[in-house]
Structures are given as C-alpha cells and as structure tokens.
Design an enzyme around this catalytic site. Sequence first.
Site, PDB file in Angstrom:
ATOM      1  N   LYS A 185       4.923  66.869  17.823  1.00  0.00           N
ATOM      2  CA  LYS A 185       3.770  66.231  18.438  1.00  0.00           C
ATOM      3  C   LYS A 185       3.313  67.151  19.557  1.00  0.00           C
ATOM      4  O   LYS A 185       4.085  67.476  20.459  1.00  0.00           O
ATOM      5  CB  LYS A 185       4.124  64.858  19.007  1.00  0.00           C
ATOM      6  CG  LYS A 185       2.955  64.217  19.778  1.00  0.00           C
ATOM      7  CD  LYS A 185       3.340  62.920  20.472  1.00  0.00           C
ATOM      8  CE  LYS A 185       2.146  62.360  21.251  1.00  0.00           C
ATOM      9  NZ  LYS A 185       2.490  61.117  21.993  1.00  0.00           N
ATOM     10  N   TYR A 193       8.586  67.456  20.780  1.00  0.00           N
ATOM     11  CA  TYR A 193       7.515  66.820  21.546  1.00  0.00           C
ATOM     12  C   TYR A 193       7.086  67.764  22.661  1.00  0.00           C
ATOM     13  O   TYR A 193       7.797  67.934  23.649  1.00  0.00           O
ATOM     14  CB  TYR A 193       8.032  65.484  22.093  1.00  0.00           C
ATOM     15  CG  TYR A 193       7.018  64.621  22.808  1.00  0.00           C
ATOM     16  CD1 TYR A 193       5.661  64.916  22.838  1.00  0.00           C
ATOM     17  CD2 TYR A 193       7.444  63.464  23.475  1.00  0.00           C
ATOM     18  CE1 TYR A 193       4.762  64.110  23.501  1.00  0.00           C
ATOM     19  CE2 TYR A 193       6.547  62.645  24.141  1.00  0.00           C
ATOM     20  CZ  TYR A 193       5.216  62.966  24.157  1.00  0.00           C
ATOM     21  OH  TYR A 193       4.325  62.158  24.828  1.00  0.00           O
TER      22      TYR A 193
END
Length: 296
Positions: free
Chosen positions: A170, A140
């Site tokens: 992400k 992330y």
Amino acid sequence: MQEKLHGVFAPVLTPMNDDLSPAVEKWIAFCKQLLDEGCTGLAPFGTTSEANSLGLDERLSMLEALVESGVPTARLMPGVGTCAIPDTVKLTRQAVQFGCGGVLMLPPFYYKEVGDEGVFRAVAEVIERVGDERLRVYIYHIPPIAVVGYSLKVIERLLAAYPGIIVGMKDSSGDWSYQKSVLENFPGFDVFTGSERFLLANLRLGGVGTISAMANVIPAKIRFLYENYLAENAEQLQERLDRYRAAMRDYAAIPALKQIMAARTGDRTWLNLRPPLVNLDEQAAQEMLAKFARAG
C-alpha cells in the site's frame, strides 16, 4: 492456490465507547456494512483505524471476534505494524492462522533515519519468526507519518529474499512518481494506492486497487470506478472521487470521517477518539460536512 487480493479496501474506522474502549459489536456491524456497500475487502487496524492507539490485546481480541462473526477471512488484510517485533509477530501469526488474505506491515517507524538495511532486517525478522509459508505480506509505505519508508532497493531485496511472501504494498506516500516507479519496476507486485485520487492511474499501470480512508464513507462510488476504469467516462468518475477528497483536504482525516459517521447515523459516540486525536471544533465540523455534501 491462495487468491490474490484486489479491489477496494477500507482501513476500517474503530468506533469507541464513551470510556474509549473499542465498541466491538458496532465495529463488526460496520465491517459487514462496508462489505455490503461495495468494499471488496477490509484492512482493519490501519492508520485510519487508530491502530497504533490500540493495545496488542485489543487488536488480537477484535480480530478474533471479527472472524468469529463470519466475515470471510480471505477478504481481510489486517494491519500488523507495531514498534516491537514480538508484537508484530503475534499479530501476524494470528492473521495467518485465521486464514487472512494478507497482512499490512509498516516499516519500523519509531526510530528515524533508519536505512535500507534496518528496514529490510525488521521485515525479515518478522517473516522468519512467523515461519509460515501461508504468510502474504503487503508492505505499507507511509512516509508522511512513519517518516521511514520502503525504497525501491528494499522492495527489490525483499522480493528476492521472500518470493511468494512479499506480494504487494500500500503506497500512502501521496507521491505519484514513487508509486509509478514501483509499478513500472516490479511487474506482478500488487500495488494498492493509499488514496483513491490515484486509483485510475494506478489501475492503468497494472495496480490492483486502493486501500483508502474514504472507502469508509463512499465505498460504492470508489468501487464503481474500480469496475469501470476502462470506460469512456473513467476520467469523470475519477474527478467525482477527487471532489470528495478535496472536501476533506483541510481537516484532520480521522476526526472528519468520524464526524461524517456521527452525522449519518445520529450516533454521537462515533465522535469518540482516543487521545492524542481531538475532534474538529463545531465550526470546522459544519464547514466540512457542508463541503462533503456539495461534493456529491
């Protein structure tokens, strides 16, 4: 073979009771609603979920309750990022044991000026302690909040060290040039854009979808672009999503999204936020709601 995750994921908002405890039954119902309305999967305990305002025991018990409710675990990518490696290990191990499709792992985000070696070691330590070949990690990248991020060199090193475990990311950097570099340098690495603003561009370069805060309030519209990104009107579909994002640009995201939910449902407990987050003032709330309505 474990199915790879793709599509439209919501970092699910966490409704709070008036005493600021998680409203678990309402949260589970909302998770199921999002799946019914267009989300292909859910990323509970993301930034939009106020995850780092939730305690370890709360996150563990909430995920257990969600799984027991019958939500398909293969469609879950819970956030497991914490400041303490043992806590991240507990959250990650639980997600693997439940059969979650993956976990979303922040870099070490409390200490700043952490170099590539420190970022690599932090992720590697969690993977080694969990020690389960079923683990699928989506890193992330969110430097606007975490400050620390995942450089291309760290991604390359993690992929070499843990093939089949480090499977995607992400990217919430807001920097398209960074996301483009990841997509171009690591084919087969599953990149979710953290903003639906880049969804069309992400998909055109081989990305796999979005994990977007806006999926809490317009999941079907985002899903429509995801499924029709090759259509002749794909640019217009992207522009429609951009209008919704622009309507909220000048407002704190989590308070604004909870304001929309309160307005939609007539349930003012949706306005409950854990400090240090605070609600929009009344004028700002009404302005934002009006802009959001006009975006449609």
